[in-house]
Scaffold this motif. Structure first.
Motif, PDB file in Angstrom:
ATOM      1  N   ALA A  11      21.913  61.535 -32.734  1.00 31.70           N
ATOM      2  CA  ALA A  11      22.296  60.859 -31.510  1.00 31.70           C
ATOM      3  C   ALA A  11      23.456  61.471 -30.533  1.00 31.70           C
ATOM      4  CB  ALA A  11      22.948  59.454 -31.699  1.00 31.70           C
ATOM      5  N   LEU A  12      23.881  62.548 -31.263  1.00 29.18           N
ATOM      6  CA  LEU A  12      24.850  63.629 -30.490  1.00 29.18           C
ATOM      7  C   LEU A  12      23.990  64.372 -29.497  1.00 29.18           C
ATOM      8  CD1 LEU A  12      26.954  64.636 -33.341  1.00 29.18           C
ATOM      9  CD2 LEU A  12      27.624  63.167 -31.422  1.00 29.18           C
ATOM     10  N   PRO A  13      24.447  64.296 -28.186  1.00 25.33           N
ATOM     11  CA  PRO A  13      23.286  64.887 -27.102  1.00 25.33           C
ATOM     12  C   PRO A  13      23.688  66.470 -27.123  1.00 25.33           C
ATOM     13  CG  PRO A  13      25.330  63.840 -26.075  1.00 25.33           C
ATOM     14  CD  PRO A  13      25.372  63.513 -27.506  1.00 25.33           C
ATOM     15  N   GLY A  14      22.673  67.291 -27.041  1.00 30.87           N
ATOM     16  CA  GLY A  14      22.562  68.507 -26.710  1.00 30.87           C
ATOM     17  C   GLY A  14      23.290  69.502 -27.644  1.00 30.87           C
ATOM     18  N   VAL A  15      23.360  69.112 -28.776  1.00 26.16           N
ATOM     19  CA  VAL A  15      24.173  69.933 -29.866  1.00 26.16           C
ATOM     20  C   VAL A  15      23.478  70.982 -30.584  1.00 26.16           C
ATOM     21  CG1 VAL A  15      26.074  68.229 -30.258  1.00 26.16           C
ATOM     22  CG2 VAL A  15      24.168  68.386 -32.044  1.00 26.16           C
ATOM     23  N   MET A  16      23.947  72.129 -30.996  1.00 26.92           N
ATOM     24  CA  MET A  16      23.232  73.160 -31.708  1.00 26.92           C
ATOM     25  C   MET A  16      24.003  73.227 -33.062  1.00 26.92           C
ATOM     26  SD  MET A  16      21.462  75.271 -29.264  1.00 26.92           S
ATOM     27  CE  MET A  16      21.276  76.724 -30.185  1.00 26.92           C
ATOM     28  N   TRP A  17      23.334  72.729 -34.034  1.00 31.20           N
ATOM     29  CA  TRP A  17      23.963  72.760 -35.304  1.00 31.20           C
ATOM     30  C   TRP A  17      23.707  74.180 -35.883  1.00 31.20           C
ATOM     31  CZ3 TRP A  17      26.167  68.590 -37.097  1.00 31.20           C
ATOM     32  CH2 TRP A  17      26.033  67.468 -36.222  1.00 31.20           C
ATOM     33  N   GLN A  18      24.773  74.611 -36.716  1.00 32.01           N
ATOM     34  CA  GLN A  18      24.915  75.699 -37.395  1.00 32.01           C
ATOM     35  C   GLN A  18      25.218  75.555 -38.905  1.00 32.01           C
ATOM     36  OE1 GLN A  18      28.190  77.176 -34.008  1.00 32.01           O
ATOM     37  NE2 GLN A  18      27.800  78.894 -35.730  1.00 32.01           N
ATOM     38  N   LYS A  19      24.603  76.484 -39.657  1.00 30.28           N
ATOM     39  CA  LYS A  19      25.096  76.409 -41.238  1.00 30.28           C
ATOM     40  C   LYS A  19      25.347  77.690 -41.696  1.00 30.28           C
ATOM     41  CE  LYS A  19      20.174  76.659 -42.794  1.00 30.28           C
ATOM     42  NZ  LYS A  19      19.175  76.194 -43.694  1.00 30.28           N
ATOM     43  N   SER A  20      26.131  77.845 -42.528  1.00 29.71           N
ATOM     44  CA  SER A  20      26.695  79.084 -43.219  1.00 29.71           C
ATOM     45  C   SER A  20      25.229  79.955 -43.615  1.00 29.71           C
ATOM     46  CB  SER A  20      27.660  78.664 -44.191  1.00 29.71           C
ATOM     47  OG  SER A  20      27.865  80.000 -44.813  1.00 29.71           O
ATOM     48  N   LEU A  35      31.042  70.179 -30.006  1.00 28.98           N
ATOM     49  CA  LEU A  35      30.798  69.117 -29.090  1.00 28.98           C
ATOM     50  C   LEU A  35      31.195  69.441 -27.595  1.00 28.98           C
ATOM     51  CD1 LEU A  35      31.424  66.239 -31.262  1.00 28.98           C
ATOM     52  CD2 LEU A  35      29.445  67.081 -30.925  1.00 28.98           C
ATOM     53  N   ALA A  36      30.700  68.811 -26.574  1.00 33.78           N
ATOM     54  CA  ALA A  36      31.077  69.172 -25.260  1.00 33.78           C
ATOM     55  C   ALA A  36      32.413  68.885 -24.963  1.00 33.78           C
ATOM     56  CB  ALA A  36      30.160  68.301 -24.404  1.00 33.78           C
ATOM     57  N   ASN A  37      33.255  67.991 -25.898  1.00 38.25           N
ATOM     58  CA  ASN A  37      34.556  67.757 -25.624  1.00 38.25           C
ATOM     59  C   ASN A  37      35.492  68.918 -26.127  1.00 38.25           C
ATOM     60  OD1 ASN A  37      34.229  66.788 -28.246  1.00 38.25           O
ATOM     61  ND2 ASN A  37      34.878  64.607 -27.509  1.00 38.25           N
ATOM     62  N   GLY A  38      34.852  69.803 -27.191  1.00 34.84           N
ATOM     63  CA  GLY A  38      35.617  70.530 -27.775  1.00 34.84           C
ATOM     64  C   GLY A  38      35.764  70.181 -29.236  1.00 34.84           C
ATOM     65  N   GLU A  39      35.545  69.038 -29.531  1.00 32.78           N
ATOM     66  CA  GLU A  39      35.535  68.820 -31.045  1.00 32.78           C
ATOM     67  C   GLU A  39      34.333  69.173 -31.881  1.00 32.78           C
ATOM     68  OE1 GLU A  39      37.778  64.325 -31.030  1.00 32.78           O
ATOM     69  OE2 GLU A  39      35.728  64.258 -30.334  1.00 32.78           O
ATOM     70  N   VAL A  40      34.241  69.174 -33.223  1.00 33.87           N
ATOM     71  CA  VAL A  40      33.298  69.503 -34.007  1.00 33.87           C
ATOM     72  C   VAL A  40      32.823  68.387 -34.722  1.00 33.87           C
ATOM     73  CG1 VAL A  40      32.878  71.216 -35.847  1.00 33.87           C
ATOM     74  CG2 VAL A  40      34.509  71.801 -34.029  1.00 33.87           C
ATOM     75  N   ALA A  41      31.489  68.558 -34.776  1.00 34.24           N
ATOM     76  CA  ALA A  41      30.609  67.498 -35.661  1.00 34.24           C
ATOM     77  C   ALA A  41      30.316  68.014 -37.003  1.00 34.24           C
ATOM     78  CB  ALA A  41      29.757  66.838 -34.878  1.00 34.24           C
ATOM     79  N   VAL A  42      30.215  67.497 -38.122  1.00 32.47           N
ATOM     80  CA  VAL A  42      29.988  67.922 -39.087  1.00 32.47           C
ATOM     81  C   VAL A  42      28.760  66.994 -39.804  1.00 32.47           C
ATOM     82  CG1 VAL A  42      30.649  68.594 -41.691  1.00 32.47           C
ATOM     83  CG2 VAL A  42      32.001  68.920 -39.706  1.00 32.47           C
ATOM     84  N   ARG A  43      27.696  67.403 -40.210  1.00 28.61           N
ATOM     85  CA  ARG A  43      26.773  66.624 -41.183  1.00 28.61           C
ATOM     86  C   ARG A  43      26.068  67.399 -42.504  1.00 28.61           C
ATOM     87  NH1 ARG A  43      21.083  67.265 -37.486  1.00 28.61           N
ATOM     88  NH2 ARG A  43      20.660  69.614 -37.805  1.00 28.61           N
ATOM     89  N   ASN A  44      25.333  66.448 -43.021  1.00 34.79           N
ATOM     90  CA  ASN A  44      24.721  67.092 -44.332  1.00 34.79           C
ATOM     91  C   ASN A  44      23.162  67.437 -43.990  1.00 34.79           C
ATOM     92  OD1 ASN A  44      23.522  67.288 -46.858  1.00 34.79           O
ATOM     93  ND2 ASN A  44      24.619  65.651 -47.748  1.00 34.79           N
ATOM     94  N   LYS A  57      39.410  70.511 -33.249  1.00 30.90           N
ATOM     95  CA  LYS A  57      39.322  71.818 -33.443  1.00 30.90           C
ATOM     96  C   LYS A  57      40.644  72.166 -34.309  1.00 30.90           C
ATOM     97  CE  LYS A  57      39.150  73.994 -29.509  1.00 30.90           C
ATOM     98  NZ  LYS A  57      39.274  74.952 -28.190  1.00 30.90           N
ATOM     99  N   ALA A  58      41.621  71.539 -34.145  1.00 29.07           N
ATOM    100  CA  ALA A  58      42.854  71.916 -34.976  1.00 29.07           C
ATOM    101  C   ALA A  58      42.706  71.465 -36.449  1.00 29.07           C
ATOM    102  CB  ALA A  58      44.131  71.112 -34.523  1.00 29.07           C
ATOM    103  N   GLU A  59      41.674  70.318 -36.840  1.00 26.62           N
ATOM    104  CA  GLU A  59      41.311  69.723 -37.852  1.00 26.62           C
ATOM    105  C   GLU A  59      40.670  70.926 -38.986  1.00 26.62           C
ATOM    106  OE1 GLU A  59      41.973  65.052 -37.641  1.00 26.62           O
ATOM    107  OE2 GLU A  59      40.224  65.931 -36.699  1.00 26.62           O
ATOM    108  N   VAL A  60      39.381  71.182 -37.749  1.00 25.33           N
ATOM    109  CA  VAL A  60      38.522  72.307 -38.463  1.00 25.33           C
ATOM    110  C   VAL A  60      39.332  73.512 -38.839  1.00 25.33           C
ATOM    111  CG1 VAL A  60      36.471  73.463 -37.966  1.00 25.33           C
ATOM    112  CG2 VAL A  60      36.660  71.311 -37.577  1.00 25.33           C
ATOM    113  N   ASP A  61      40.096  74.164 -37.820  1.00 23.25           N
ATOM    114  CA  ASP A  61      40.875  75.323 -38.015  1.00 23.25           C
ATOM    115  C   ASP A  61      41.755  75.201 -39.486  1.00 23.25           C
ATOM    116  OD1 ASP A  61      41.968  78.045 -37.522  1.00 23.25           O
ATOM    117  OD2 ASP A  61      43.528  76.947 -36.962  1.00 23.25           O
ATOM    118  N   ALA A  62      42.230  74.150 -39.696  1.00 28.56           N
ATOM    119  CA  ALA A  62      43.114  74.053 -40.931  1.00 28.56           C
ATOM    120  C   ALA A  62      42.134  73.930 -42.025  1.00 28.56           C
ATOM    121  CB  ALA A  62      43.875  72.519 -40.674  1.00 28.56           C
ATOM    122  N   LEU A  63      41.281  73.362 -42.063  1.00 30.47           N
ATOM    123  CA  LEU A  63      40.195  73.398 -43.319  1.00 30.47           C
ATOM    124  C   LEU A  63      39.890  74.737 -43.237  1.00 30.47           C
ATOM    125  CD1 LEU A  63      38.726  71.749 -45.317  1.00 30.47           C
ATOM    126  CD2 LEU A  63      36.617  71.746 -43.492  1.00 30.47           C
TER     127      LEU A  63
END
Length: 77
Positions: A11-20, A35-44, A57-63
């Motif tokens: 349901a997330l509009p227009g995202v490009m999923w990336q995997k390692s 995401l368009a707002n600068g946040e990062v979505a994660v899925r299995n 972005k700060a949370e993902v950077d810390a991880l």
């Protein structure tokens, strides 16, 4: 559209999923998308229609920095 934790990843509009490139050949991996707002979505990747977790972005950077420094090695080795 409101983006929220736990919403279906499809349901997330227009995202490009990336995997390692380190993902295994069976496709078992975590995928991430900006995401368009600068946040990062994660899925299995095994459940692409399943829930997406959304982080700043700060949370993902810390991880990522914690992973690079080995802080989570005990979880997989």
């Amino acid at each position: 559209m409101e983006v929220r934790n736990g919403m279906p990843a499809t349901a997330l509009p227009g995202v490009m999923w990336q995997k390692s490139s380190y993902s295994n050949s069976q496709g078992n991996c975590v995928e991430m998308a900006r995401l368009a707002n600068g946040e990062v979505a994660v899925r299995n990747s095994r459940f692409p229609e399943g829930p997406a977790l959304v982080y700043t972005k700060a949370e993902v950077d810390a991880l990522i920095q914690g992973m690079k420094s080995g802080e989570f090695d005990d979880l997989v080795y």
